[in-house]
Structures are given as structure tokens and as C-alpha cells.
Design a protein around this motif. Structure first.
Motif, mmCIF file in Angstrom:
data_model
loop_
_atom_site.group_PDB
_atom_site.id
_atom_site.type_symbol
_atom_site.label_atom_id
_atom_site.label_comp_id
_atom_site.label_asym_id
_atom_site.label_seq_id
_atom_site.Cartn_x
_atom_site.Cartn_y
_atom_site.Cartn_z
ATOM 1 N N ASP A 4 61.910 -16.099 57.261
ATOM 2 C CA ASP A 4 62.866 -16.394 56.196
ATOM 3 C C ASP A 4 63.153 -15.147 55.371
ATOM 4 O OD1 ASP A 4 62.930 -19.011 57.029
ATOM 5 O OD2 ASP A 4 61.376 -19.662 55.630
ATOM 6 N N ASN A 5 62.109 -14.345 55.132
ATOM 7 C CA ASN A 5 62.299 -13.121 54.357
ATOM 8 C C ASN A 5 63.240 -12.151 55.061
ATOM 9 O OD1 ASN A 5 60.689 -13.940 52.239
ATOM 10 N ND2 ASN A 5 58.860 -12.902 52.963
ATOM 11 N N HIS A 6 63.180 -12.106 56.388
ATOM 12 C CA HIS A 6 64.079 -11.237 57.139
ATOM 13 C C HIS A 6 65.529 -11.678 56.943
ATOM 14 C CE1 HIS A 6 61.416 -8.937 60.193
ATOM 15 N NE2 HIS A 6 60.748 -9.177 59.086
ATOM 16 N N HIS A 7 65.759 -12.974 56.966
ATOM 17 C CA HIS A 7 67.118 -13.488 56.777
ATOM 18 C C HIS A 7 67.622 -13.167 55.370
ATOM 19 C CE1 HIS A 7 67.855 -15.686 60.492
ATOM 20 N NE2 HIS A 7 66.612 -16.123 60.464
ATOM 21 N N VAL A 8 66.770 -13.353 54.380
ATOM 22 C CA VAL A 8 67.154 -13.041 52.995
ATOM 23 C C VAL A 8 67.462 -11.558 52.869
ATOM 24 C CG1 VAL A 8 66.340 -12.919 50.612
ATOM 25 C CG2 VAL A 8 65.866 -14.954 51.983
ATOM 26 N N SER A 36 64.350 -2.016 54.039
ATOM 27 C CA SER A 36 63.640 -2.380 55.268
ATOM 28 C C SER A 36 62.659 -3.520 55.035
ATOM 29 C CB SER A 36 62.889 -1.170 55.831
ATOM 30 O OG SER A 36 61.901 -0.715 54.921
ATOM 31 N N PRO A 37 62.423 -4.356 56.064
ATOM 32 C CA PRO A 37 61.462 -5.457 55.959
ATOM 33 C C PRO A 37 60.050 -4.941 55.722
ATOM 34 C CG PRO A 37 62.886 -5.721 57.882
ATOM 35 C CD PRO A 37 63.099 -4.335 57.366
ATOM 36 N N ILE A 106 59.228 -9.045 50.009
ATOM 37 C CA ILE A 106 60.177 -9.291 51.098
ATOM 38 C C ILE A 106 60.639 -8.011 51.784
ATOM 39 C CG2 ILE A 106 60.981 -11.397 49.989
ATOM 40 C CD1 ILE A 106 63.585 -9.921 49.325
ATOM 41 N N GLY A 107 60.359 -6.860 51.186
ATOM 42 C CA GLY A 107 60.767 -5.618 51.826
ATOM 43 C C GLY A 107 60.588 -4.421 50.913
#
Length: 297
Positions: A4-8, A36-37, A106-107
Motif C-alpha cells: 500500500d505504501n508503494h501505491h501511495v 524512493s520507497p 513510507i519512503g
């Protein structure tokens, strides 16, 4: 499989606010900027605007690339709570500023590939010697030219650059929900209608099935399409909508936290407090004390 964090993070990276800042930052400083993630295993600035030419050359060599990855891993593993700057084997600075949304990392905002002092012939000879020990033999003149093209920032100037990133990271963390809520032009019409339905009915005991039926989709297909479009599950999206509405209600000085929780749709004060802290990093009560000004009820 993307988290989910990647999508956000993808939505943030594609947002106009990030694109505008990235362009302004890179043009003003001459440095690359990458969002970046947290679990990214790629070199941060490869192919980016203002990538260091010396780093670009090394990225083409697998052995040198491995050394650069080691520096990156050291950086991200120690920048969980606060920004971190490390120096690679070639003397170049690399920095990661954590981007947190509530309690979640998240990144990172990444920049660097910069020297803290002017490059010298002695310094280049040392770096070339280290590369040779790694088994990397590159054309000396080309490597030397790239090394001496490296940007140089005094510690004070580089610290000012990092302060800009800190401010932007804080801003991004504040607007992440608004970015997530923004519909995209390519988004299916049914998903846009679902967003509107959720926004209009968030105070109700809203279920996935009820929303799917409202937009004339099967529960399974709606769940799949909604996650693909928003990067969030229905439950996560609904929680974010309710929390954003709660933050508006908390501006009213006479509104009790418990009243706010139920008004925005939470069925439990405990659940409300837990979700609020997860998404904002602090309790509703603490959040309210930081508000610069409250409005009358």
C-alpha cells in the motif's frame, strides 16, 4: 507485489506538487532529487535530472554498482526516524530524509552525489586506486573528467539544502491524504462515483458491499478496481476520509474528541484514537494542542 505504501508513494511522485518541487529543487541546487520507497533496492539517482556524471559512469560497472548499493543500504537502514548523510568510497555525500505519514515510514527524499570540498588530483588518484582494487579498470581521462565535474557544496550550504528537504517532507506528509483522494483522469467512472459516495456517506456504518452496490459493481470486482485505482483498500480509504473530516472538526474548540469520533463515522472511540495516531503520529488530543488557531463552534 506492491505494498500500500508503494501505491501511495507512486501517487505522490506523480502529483503536481511533487513534480513542481522536484523541478524547482534540482534547477536551484543542481542536485538530483528522488522520492524512493523505504525498501527500494535500486540506485537512487540513475537517469535522473542532474545525476553526477561520475556516478553515472560507475553505475554501468557491476562491481562499482555493488559498492554504491552498500552505501545506499547503510543510508536507508539508519535513516528510519531522522535524516542521515553518508559518504561513499569516492568521497561523495548521499542523504536520505525520511518521509513519514503518522507512524509509518513510507519512503525517502533522496539527494546527494556531491563533494564537500573541491576535487583534487590526489583525491582522484586515491579513488582510482580503490576502483582498481575492486577490479575496475576504466579509461582514466574519461573517469577523471567526470570526477572533476562533481558538484561541490560547503557543509553550511549543503545543510541549507537539506533543510529545504525537511520542510518539503513535512509538507508532503501533511497533504498525502489529499493526494490520495484526488481522482485521476484515467480512473474508471465507477471508482470516481465510489469516491463521491464514500465522501457523502462516510458518517454512516458504511460497508464494502453497500458501496459496490451503489456503483453497480460486484464486491470482488469493485475491491480489485478500487485498490488498483487508489492504492488503498476500501477500509483504509474510508478511514483516511473519516480522519480528514475529524481533523476539520477538531478545529472547533468546543467539540469533544468522542463527539468528533462518532460524528465522522467511527463506532468506537478506541478505534478512532488508534487510527488517528497511526495516520498522524499523535493522538487527537495532542494534535489539537498543535493547531495554530481554532474556529468557533
Amino acid at each position: 507485489m506492491k505494498t500500500d505504501n508503494h501505491h501511495v508513494l507512486e501517487r505522490l511522485a506523480n502529483s503536481q506538487i511533487y513534480k513542481d518541487y522536484e523541478l524547482a529543487f534540482s534547477e536551484a541546487t543542481g542536485l538530483p532529487l528522488t522520492l524512493s520507497p523505504a525498501d527500494d533496492w535500486h540506485l537512487a539517482h540513475t537517469g535522473r535530472r542532474h545525476e553526477n556524471p561520475f556516478c553515472a559512469l560507475l553505475a554501468k560497472q557491476s562491481k562499482a554498482c555493488a559498492a554504491c548499493m552498500q552505501t545506499q543500504n547503510e543510508l536507508t537502514s539508519t535513516a528510519q526516524e531522522q535524516s542521515r548523510t553518508v559518504t561513499c568510497f569516492a568521497g561523495l555525500l548521499e542523504t536520505a530524509v525520511p518521509l513519514r505519514v503518522g507512524e509509518q515510514l513510507i519512503g525517502y527524499l533522496r539527494t546527494g552525489e556531491v563533494l564537500s570540498q573541491e576535487p583534487t588530483a590526489k583525491g582522484f588518484t586515491k579513488v582510482k586506486g580503490l576502483l582498481e582494487k575492486m577490479g575496475i579498470n576504466m579509461e582514466s581521462d574519461k573517469l577523471r573528467e567526470a570526477f572533476f565535474q562533481s558538484r561541490v557544496f560547503s557543509p553550511k550550504r549543503y545543510e541549507s539544502v537539506l533543510q529545504l528537504l525537511h520542510i518539503f517532507a513535512q509538507h508532503l506528509s501533511m497533504v498525502v491524504n489529499q493526494v490520495v483522494f484526488q481522482s485521476e483522469n484515467a480512473e474508471p467512472l465507477n471508482i470516481t462515483k465510489a469516491r463521491e459516495f464514500i465522501n457523502a456517506n462516510h458518517t454512516e456504518d458504511l460497508s464494502l458491499t453497500a458501496v459496490a452496490q451503489a456503483v453497480h459493481m460486484s464486491t470482488f470486482y469493485f475491491c480489485k478496481q478500487f485498490k488498483q485505482a487508489t492504492g488503498l483498500s476500501f477500509t483504509e480509504y474510508l478511514s483516511r476520509v473519516r480522519i480528514e473530516k475529524a481533523k476539520e472538526q477538531l478545529l472547533k474548540p468546543n467539540a469533544r474528541v468522542s463527539e468528533v469520533a462518532y460524528e465522522v463515522g467511527f463506532q468506537s472511540l478506541t478505534h478512532f484514537n488508534r487510527v488517528f495516531k497511526k495516520l498522524n503520529g499523535e493522538s487527537p488530543t495532542t494534535y489539537r494542542t498543535h493547531l495554530p488557531m481554532a474556529i468557533a463552534a
